[in-house]
Design a protein around this motif. Structure first.
Motif, PDB file in Angstrom:
ATOM      1  N   HIS A   5      30.543  29.151  46.025  1.00 26.16           N
ATOM      2  CA  HIS A   5      30.583  27.873  45.328  1.00 26.16           C
ATOM      3  C   HIS A   5      29.539  26.909  45.896  1.00 26.16           C
ATOM      4  O   HIS A   5      28.860  26.196  45.143  1.00 26.16           O
ATOM      5  N   GLN A   6      29.413  26.881  47.223  1.00 23.01           N
ATOM      6  CA  GLN A   6      28.440  25.982  47.836  1.00 23.01           C
ATOM      7  C   GLN A   6      27.008  26.353  47.454  1.00 23.01           C
ATOM      8  O   GLN A   6      26.133  25.486  47.403  1.00 23.01           O
ATOM      9  N   ALA A   7      26.801  27.632  47.168  1.00 18.98           N
ATOM     10  CA  ALA A   7      25.473  28.078  46.741  1.00 18.98           C
ATOM     11  C   ALA A   7      25.237  27.831  45.256  1.00 18.98           C
ATOM     12  O   ALA A   7      24.133  28.076  44.756  1.00 18.98           O
ATOM     13  N   GLY A   8      26.273  27.361  44.548  1.00 18.48           N
ATOM     14  CA  GLY A   8      26.140  27.076  43.125  1.00 18.48           C
ATOM     15  C   GLY A   8      26.103  28.303  42.242  1.00 18.48           C
ATOM     16  O   GLY A   8      25.567  28.249  41.127  1.00 18.48           O
ATOM     17  N   LEU A   9      26.689  29.412  42.717  1.00 18.87           N
ATOM     18  CA  LEU A   9      26.654  30.654  41.947  1.00 18.87           C
ATOM     19  C   LEU A   9      27.750  30.683  40.893  1.00 18.87           C
ATOM     20  O   LEU A   9      28.826  30.093  41.054  1.00 18.87           O
ATOM     21  N   ASP A  10      27.473  31.391  39.813  1.00 18.25           N
ATOM     22  CA  ASP A  10      28.385  31.472  38.678  1.00 18.25           C
ATOM     23  C   ASP A  10      29.426  32.547  38.949  1.00 18.25           C
ATOM     24  O   ASP A  10      29.164  33.738  38.793  1.00 18.25           O
ATOM     25  N   VAL A  11      30.610  32.116  39.381  1.00 12.69           N
ATOM     26  CA  VAL A  11      31.677  33.077  39.690  1.00 12.69           C
ATOM     27  C   VAL A  11      32.812  33.013  38.673  1.00 12.69           C
ATOM     28  O   VAL A  11      33.800  33.716  38.810  1.00 12.69           O
ATOM     29  N   ASP A  12      32.683  32.165  37.674  1.00 12.41           N
ATOM     30  CA  ASP A  12      33.749  32.015  36.685  1.00 12.41           C
ATOM     31  C   ASP A  12      33.120  31.705  35.332  1.00 12.41           C
ATOM     32  O   ASP A  12      33.078  30.555  34.884  1.00 12.41           O
ATOM     33  N   SER A  13      32.618  32.735  34.676  1.00 12.45           N
ATOM     34  CA  SER A  13      31.925  32.548  33.403  1.00 12.45           C
ATOM     35  C   SER A  13      32.874  32.782  32.238  1.00 12.45           C
ATOM     36  O   SER A  13      33.851  33.540  32.365  1.00 12.45           O
ATOM     37  N   PRO A  14      32.629  32.167  31.079  1.00 10.75           N
ATOM     38  CA  PRO A  14      33.482  32.400  29.899  1.00 10.75           C
ATOM     39  C   PRO A  14      33.508  33.869  29.478  1.00 10.75           C
ATOM     40  O   PRO A  14      34.513  34.348  28.957  1.00 10.75           O
ATOM     41  N   LEU A  70      40.624  35.441  36.851  1.00  8.48           N
ATOM     42  CA  LEU A  70      42.063  35.374  36.638  1.00  8.48           C
ATOM     43  C   LEU A  70      42.711  35.163  38.002  1.00  8.48           C
ATOM     44  O   LEU A  70      42.405  35.878  38.960  1.00  8.48           O
ATOM     45  N   THR A  71      43.576  34.187  38.079  1.00  8.36           N
ATOM     46  CA  THR A  71      44.141  33.813  39.375  1.00  8.36           C
ATOM     47  C   THR A  71      45.647  33.990  39.384  1.00  8.36           C
ATOM     48  O   THR A  71      46.357  33.477  38.503  1.00  8.36           O
ATOM     49  N   GLY A  72      46.119  34.729  40.377  1.00  8.42           N
ATOM     50  CA  GLY A  72      47.546  34.877  40.596  1.00  8.42           C
ATOM     51  C   GLY A  72      47.961  34.081  41.821  1.00  8.42           C
ATOM     52  O   GLY A  72      47.195  33.956  42.778  1.00  8.42           O
ATOM     53  N   SER A  89      42.512  36.253  43.234  1.00 12.47           N
ATOM     54  CA  SER A  89      41.790  36.114  41.976  1.00 12.47           C
ATOM     55  C   SER A  89      40.755  37.216  41.834  1.00 12.47           C
ATOM     56  O   SER A  89      40.224  37.729  42.820  1.00 12.47           O
ATOM     57  N   SER A  90      40.494  37.565  40.596  1.00  9.89           N
ATOM     58  CA  SER A  90      39.518  38.608  40.311  1.00  9.89           C
ATOM     59  C   SER A  90      39.104  38.480  38.851  1.00  9.89           C
ATOM     60  O   SER A  90      39.843  37.932  38.033  1.00  9.89           O
ATOM     61  N   THR A  91      37.925  38.959  38.547  1.00 13.32           N
ATOM     62  CA  THR A  91      37.524  39.079  37.151  1.00 13.32           C
ATOM     63  C   THR A  91      37.961  40.451  36.644  1.00 13.32           C
ATOM     64  O   THR A  91      38.297  41.335  37.421  1.00 13.32           O
ATOM     65  N   VAL A  92      37.967  40.611  35.340  1.00 18.98           N
ATOM     66  CA  VAL A  92      38.356  41.889  34.763  1.00 18.98           C
ATOM     67  C   VAL A  92      37.222  42.907  34.874  1.00 18.98           C
ATOM     68  O   VAL A  92      37.415  44.043  35.307  1.00 18.98           O
ATOM     69  N   ASN A  93      36.033  42.503  34.503  1.00 18.17           N
ATOM     70  CA  ASN A  93      34.906  43.442  34.451  1.00 18.17           C
ATOM     71  C   ASN A  93      33.981  43.361  35.658  1.00 18.17           C
ATOM     72  O   ASN A  93      33.015  44.109  35.749  1.00 18.17           O
TER      73      ASN A  93
END
Length: 388
Positions: free
Chosen positions: A156-165, A170-172, A261-265
């Motif tokens: 996040h501090q590096a401004g990277l895209d970790v949560d794209s549409p 997905l967060t549990g 949390s994790s993405t699906v793909n």
């Protein structure tokens, strides 16, 4: 060669040990002042993986031989093996062991401190290491690793895209209590992993009771809810589960919680320049069963090999994808479909039918392969409704 690793969980510490034993100078930073703090992890894993990862007996709180699933109506279904199938870890003991192994390997362990990314280039990263904001020190490293888990602090501090549409995170979220029982009160829960499924237990999630040594029980609830899903207090759901299971009178030894949390793909950025993500920061947590420990340590092995060989970021991503193959995305798709839909009568009926089907077809070993190895082939037709 030097590296700084932010986060001393299983992924970060395992990576630090691997690199230090290969001759690297490694700094490992974690905000926890001691490894026993907030030891949140249900910590169940197959016996073969505990042995493969060389987890010592002192970190293994209990063995389990069977599975016990309680359907939405509270009906128990059991599967048993003649041999132990897995272990329940004492996560505080595991983290303590890993920290001690890191120090023995020559790692500079900075507990109770945090990392702030100041500058990220193609060949170096400048960071500030500080203690509760009171004192700080700036350093420069040729390699930087984000092992901060679901928070993904450095990414996040590096401004990277970790949560794209296109592939959102997905967060549990989960809450777990450790209870002190006795020979009589823990009998129903010994030697098995118990899961409670259905909205009457907890909407959009599941509950569990795992055995530990000295007649202690890990009891928890977690949920993976859609954006507009139920937000009932986790502790309210946990207290309801305890009462329904007859465990509400047992003394509480410890309370802890956390998120996964994790993405699906797994298409998100895993780094930039000299920054790399590992473990939960790289979406290695499996959302179907909320697993993280063994996958985090495996991802650390993958990253260690890439760093030692000078592999590129793209090489690292491809290596992770080979390690966490197509079953990974399928499992996370099942998780999203299952937990998001487990808040209606039809959802309860569907999960009850699935449990009934497994009860008639599967052995304890089959269930372990399904839930830990993601071997869905045998149950493909039965699982298809979850993918629509």
């Amino acid at each position: 060669m030097e590296a700084l690793i932010a986060g001393a969980g299983p992924a970060g510490t395992h990576l630090a040990i691997r690199l230090a034993r290969s001759g690297w100078r490694v700094t490992l930073v974690d905000p926890l002042p001691e490894p026993s703090r907030n030891a949140y992890s249900s910590g169940a894993l197959p016996l073969q993986d505990a042995n493969r990862l060389r987890i010592p007996d002192a970190c293994r709180s209990a063995h389990w031989w069977g599975w016990q699933l309680l359907n939405p109506a509270g009906v128990e279904h059991q599967w048993w093996s003649d041999d132990p199938l897995g272990v329940v870890l004492d996560f505080a003991a595991l983290r303590t062991w890993l920290w001690n192994e890191a120090v023995r390997a020559g790692v500079e362990l900075l507990a109770g401190q945090r990392v702030r990314l100041l500058r990220l280039d193609t060949d170096t990263a400048a960071v500030r290491i500080h203690t509760n904001g009171e004192s700080s020190e700036e350093r420069v490293y040729p390699h930087l690793v984000d092992a901060t888990g679901a928070r993904r602090v450095l990414l996040h501090q590096a401004g990277l895209d970790v949560d794209s549409p296109a592939d959102p995170l997905l967060t549990g979220e989960g809450s777990e209590w450790v209870l002190q029982g006795n020979d009589r009160t823990t009998e129903r829960w010994r030697d098995r992993l118990s899961f409670m499924l259905g909205r009457q237990w907890i909407p959009h999630g599941y509950g569990w009771v795992f055995p530990m040594q000295h007649h202690q029980l890990k009891v928890g609830v977690c949920r993976l809810a859609p954006p507009a899903g139920s937000r009932t207090s986790l502790n309210t759901a946990l207290k309801r589960l305890l009462k329904r299971c007859g465990l509400d009178e047992l003394p509480v030894v410890d309370r802890h919680g956390g998120i996964v949390s994790s993405t699906v793909n797994r298409c998100e950025a895993l780094g930039s320049g000299v920054l790399r993500a590992v473990g939960d920061s790289a979406s290695t947590a499996n959302l179907l069963g909320g697993e993280g420990i063994r996958h985090a340590m495996d991802s650390a092995d993958v990253l260690a090999k890439c760093l030692l060989s000078g592999a590129t970021l793209q090489d690292y991503k491809l290596s992770l994808n080979r390690r966490f193959n197509w079953r990974w995305s399928l499992s996370n798709r099942l998780a999203r479909k299952t937990w998001w839909g487990l808040n209606t009568e039809s959802g309860d009926q569907r999960i009850a039918r699935l449990i009934d089907g497994l009860s008639g077809q599967a052995s304890a070993e089959d269930l372990s392969e399904l839930l830990f190895d993601y071997r869905f082939e045998r149950y493909g037709l039965r699982l298809l409704p979850y993918l629509r």
